[in-house]
Design an enzyme around this catalytic site. Sequence first.
Site, PDB file in Angstrom:
ATOM      1  CG  ASN A 294      45.518  33.033  37.984  1.00  0.00           C
ATOM      2  OD1 ASN A 294      46.404  33.833  37.712  1.00  0.00           O
ATOM      3  ND2 ASN A 294      45.570  31.761  37.669  1.00  0.00           N
TER       4      ASN A 294
ATOM      5  CG  HIS B  81      34.925  46.129  44.926  1.00  0.00           C
ATOM      6  ND1 HIS B  81      35.832  46.297  43.896  1.00  0.00           N
ATOM      7  CD2 HIS B  81      33.859  45.469  44.397  1.00  0.00           C
ATOM      8  CE1 HIS B  81      35.343  45.774  42.785  1.00  0.00           C
ATOM      9  NE2 HIS B  81      34.142  45.272  43.060  1.00  0.00           N
TER      10      HIS B  81
ATOM     11  CG  ASN C  47      50.017  19.338  24.899  1.00  0.00           C
ATOM     12  OD1 ASN C  47      48.853  18.991  24.700  1.00  0.00           O
ATOM     13  ND2 ASN C  47      51.011  18.477  25.038  1.00  0.00           N
ATOM     14  N   GLY C  48      48.227  22.175  27.736  1.00  0.00           N
ATOM     15  CA  GLY C  48      47.947  21.959  29.150  1.00  0.00           C
ATOM     16  C   GLY C  48      46.961  20.824  29.361  1.00  0.00           C
ATOM     17  NE  ARG C  49      45.048  16.089  34.619  1.00  0.00           N
ATOM     18  CZ  ARG C  49      43.879  16.137  35.278  1.00  0.00           C
ATOM     19  NH1 ARG C  49      43.362  17.310  35.572  1.00  0.00           N
ATOM     20  NH2 ARG C  49      43.256  15.028  35.625  1.00  0.00           N
TER      21      ARG C  49
ATOM     22  CG  HIS D  24      38.660  33.690  38.778  1.00  0.00           C
ATOM     23  ND1 HIS D  24      39.256  34.914  38.548  1.00  0.00           N
ATOM     24  CD2 HIS D  24      39.506  32.764  38.261  1.00  0.00           C
ATOM     25  CE1 HIS D  24      40.400  34.732  37.903  1.00  0.00           C
ATOM     26  NE2 HIS D  24      40.568  33.441  37.727  1.00  0.00           N
TER      27      HIS D  24
ATOM     28  NE  ARG E 172      48.534  35.423  34.908  1.00  0.00           N
ATOM     29  CZ  ARG E 172      47.486  36.169  35.206  1.00  0.00           C
ATOM     30  NH1 ARG E 172      46.672  35.802  36.177  1.00  0.00           N
ATOM     31  NH2 ARG E 172      47.248  37.296  34.549  1.00  0.00           N
TER      32      ARG E 172
END
Length: 305
Positions: A107, A147, A263-265, A105, A109
Amino acid sequence: MNIDRNKIAEDYKTIQDEICAALENLDGHVAFEEELWEREGGGGGRTRVIQNGKILEKGGVNFSAVHGHLPDVVKRSLNVEQDDFFATGVSIVIHPNHPLVPIIHMNIRYFEMPSSFHNGGEPVRWFGGGIDLTPHYVFDEDARFFHQQLKDVCSKYSPEFYPRFKQWADNYFFIKHRQETRGIGGIFYDRLTANEDLSWSDIFEFSKALGRSFIPTYTELVNRNRNKSFTAEQQEWQYVRRSRYAEFNLVYDAGTKFGLETNGRIESILMSLPPTAKWFYNYQAEDGSEEARTLSLLKKGIDWV
């Protein structure tokens, strides 16, 4: 140096393109499907999903850039007064079909609000992100490699980043009701802002460097293990580990909660869930087995490098 949110979004889109092209090459059998979407209230994104590949059973590499008004519950959790927001990022989850190849994973942002009662009306902005690895079976050499890759990226920007963000990941990717970590951790950070040592430009470059570390890191881990043979029992264990992954994402994951509350997809938000998972009643790993060894390593505070 100030930063422009449109520039951040465009660079994140480029990283999404780079990662998708590299993952298609890694699999060699299937391509991503893309769906463009718009968010009611402002903004939208590009959902890209790869399925039923030679090694990638299900994966998503999603980009979004959304704006609008925050719900009251999110305003309270962020402790802010204004409700206008802008958020952009790239989110990745890959589920391989091979039990000796790990789930991964990542991310990256950026979040921005025009003002807050904390700072007299100045814009509020921060970066967040992280990358963590969830092996179905923990191989020490793979854990050390993973790591070390993250430590190398972090060290280019601050010697404090890796130890600080590694501990943050250990604490964040923790399944409290199981009393085990989701995998072998990685790094995680949130609300990272400029200071006297790091400019906004530095933090943005770190965010992009982390994003671009994904492909060389995961490519190496996949190619180390993809041609190894495995048993039906190992496949069943993979499904058990996937169930724990699903539990974390549905119960604790902050991105999932934020997406649902703004209210995301829904298809993009739940892209992270595995295609197949199993819950066996009171499953117990056999003493001395590789499964039991893996469980013994799903804990906080292991120093892999």
